[in-house]
Design a protein around this motif. Structure first.
Motif, PDB file in Angstrom:
ATOM      1  N   UNK A 127       0.828  -1.202   0.000  1.00 36.07           N
ATOM      2  CA  UNK A 127       0.000   0.000   0.000  1.00 36.07           C
ATOM      3  C   UNK A 127       0.864   1.254   0.000  1.00 36.07           C
ATOM      4  N   UNK A 128       1.931   1.244   0.777  1.00 29.81           N
ATOM      5  CA  UNK A 128       2.820   2.397   0.847  1.00 29.81           C
ATOM      6  C   UNK A 128       3.473   2.664  -0.504  1.00 29.81           C
ATOM      7  N   UNK A 129       3.923   1.609  -1.159  1.00 32.97           N
ATOM      8  CA  UNK A 129       4.555   1.771  -2.471  1.00 32.97           C
ATOM      9  C   UNK A 129       3.546   2.226  -3.526  1.00 32.97           C
ATOM     10  N   UNK A 130       2.319   1.720  -3.438  1.00 34.12           N
ATOM     11  CA  UNK A 130       1.311   2.117  -4.419  1.00 34.12           C
ATOM     12  C   UNK A 130       0.939   3.587  -4.248  1.00 34.12           C
ATOM     13  N   UNK A 131       0.764   4.026  -3.008  1.00 34.59           N
ATOM     14  CA  UNK A 131       0.453   5.438  -2.776  1.00 34.59           C
ATOM     15  C   UNK A 131       1.602   6.331  -3.231  1.00 34.59           C
ATOM     16  N   UNK A 132       2.839   5.889  -2.984  1.00 31.81           N
ATOM     17  CA  UNK A 132       3.984   6.678  -3.433  1.00 31.81           C
ATOM     18  C   UNK A 132       4.035   6.739  -4.954  1.00 31.81           C
ATOM     19  N   UNK A 133       3.717   5.652  -5.612  1.00 31.88           N
ATOM     20  CA  UNK A 133       3.713   5.617  -7.077  1.00 31.88           C
ATOM     21  C   UNK A 133       2.781   6.684  -7.654  1.00 31.88           C
ATOM     22  N   UNK A 134       1.658   6.896  -6.974  1.00 33.29           N
ATOM     23  CA  UNK A 134       0.672   7.872  -7.457  1.00 33.29           C
ATOM     24  C   UNK A 134       0.821   9.238  -6.791  1.00 33.29           C
ATOM     25  N   UNK A 135       1.855   9.393  -5.947  1.00 30.47           N
ATOM     26  CA  UNK A 135       2.005  10.626  -5.162  1.00 30.47           C
ATOM     27  C   UNK A 135       0.702  10.929  -4.426  1.00 30.47           C
ATOM     28  N   UNK A 136       0.162   9.896  -3.793  1.00 35.00           N
ATOM     29  CA  UNK A 136      -1.109  10.004  -3.080  1.00 35.00           C
ATOM     30  C   UNK A 136      -0.868   9.905  -1.577  1.00 35.00           C
ATOM     31  N   UNK A 137      -1.775  10.500  -0.816  1.00 32.18           N
ATOM     32  CA  UNK A 137      -1.683  10.440   0.640  1.00 32.18           C
ATOM     33  C   UNK A 137      -1.968   9.033   1.127  1.00 32.18           C
ATOM     34  N   UNK A 138      -1.282   8.634   2.188  1.00 32.77           N
ATOM     35  CA  UNK A 138      -1.508   7.321   2.771  1.00 32.77           C
ATOM     36  C   UNK A 138      -2.162   7.477   4.138  1.00 32.77           C
ATOM     37  N   UNK A 139      -2.376   6.373   4.834  1.00 30.42           N
ATOM     38  CA  UNK A 139      -3.038   6.432   6.124  1.00 30.42           C
ATOM     39  C   UNK A 139      -2.806   5.170   6.918  1.00 30.42           C
TER      40      UNK A 139
END
Length: 265
Positions: free
Chosen positions: A181-193
């Motif tokens: 999940x962390x890598x996917x959010x980083x790939x999209x420059x999206x906020x994580x939680x």
């Protein structure tokens, strides 16, 4: 049909009344405990229209410059309340910290919350700053951190495929879910939680791959079969550069660096 419509009317009226009661209660908290507050915002499930009778109240409170920026949990009129108390300078620091952790917790509170108090436009100014941060998105992870996360996820996927102990398999699956999940959010420059916000942010970042990852984890929990989770996480790992085993190297920086979170970078 009449009975069904009547039931919907009753349910809607109950939910609406519950929301109004929660907002009134939040205002009482602010007036009672922070009579000189410059601004206050009610966020969380109440602001989103998803509150239940047991939902806590999440309130961000802007106080004068002589006050102390802090977080406090209390019980008010029998209800649990989470207070995020800050000065204007403290808010700036907290926004910066939330950007650094790539979670934007306080920004989301201001951007989506209900205004309880707004003295001289303080809340509107804070909301504008929050909106700007949210639109910009989190900073990208640096190359070394991505490599460390790739290495950790690669190792965990190997362990997940080999796991025979059901408890170990579940623990490793949790690691795989969070790392992917962390890598996917980083790939999209999206906020994580974290917690309940992890699936929400994951689906916002990538509805298709996020759903596959979450579905794979749920399938493993239900059936003990890791195949779907391994497939979904492997696809995300490929987006980040692919598996990393031999060739991984990292210099000592004076702290232990976690392959799970990149702590120490």
């Amino acid at each position: 049909m009449y009975k069904f419509s009547s039931l919907l009317t009753v349910i809607y009226g109950t939910v609406t009344r519950m929301a109004h009661d929660s907002i009134d209660q939040a205002r009482r908290i602010v007036h009672d405990r922070f009579p000189d507050a410059r601004g206050a915002v009610l966020a969380g499930s109440v602001a989103a229209g998803q509150a239940t009778a047991s939902s806590d109240l999440d309130i961000a409170i802007l106080i004068g410059s002589g006050g102390e920026t802090r977080r406090e949990t209390l019980r008010f009129e029998g209800r649990v309340v989470e207070l995020f108390i800050h000065t204007r300078a403290g808010l700036s620091d907290l926004f910066a910290a939330d950007v650094a952790t790539r979670r934007a917790v306080l920004q989301s509170m201001y951007a989506t919350g209900l205004t309880l108090i707004d003295v001289e436009g303080e809340v509107e100014r804070a909301r504008a700053l929050a909106d700007a941060d949210l639109r910009k998105g989190p900073p990208a992870l640096d190359r070394e951190t991505v490599e460390t996360k790739r290495y950790g996820l690669t190792d965990a996927l190997d362990d997940l495929g080999d796991a025979t102990d059901p408890v170990e398999r579940l623990v490793v699956a949790g690691f795989v879910l969070n790392a992917a999940a962390d890598l996917l959010c980083d790939h999209h420059r999206a906020w994580t939680g974290s917690g309940k916000w992890l699936p929400r942010r994951l689906l916002e970042a990538d509805p298709e791959r996020g759903a596959a990852l979450l579905g794979g984890h749920l399938h493993l929990c239900d059936t003990r079969d890791p195949a779907r989770l391994i497939e979904a996480a492997s696809e995300i790992l490929d987006l980040a550069g692919g598996p990393l085993r031999e060739g991984y190297s990292r210099a000592w920086h004076g702290v232990i660096e976690s392959v799970a979170t990149g702590v120490g970078r």
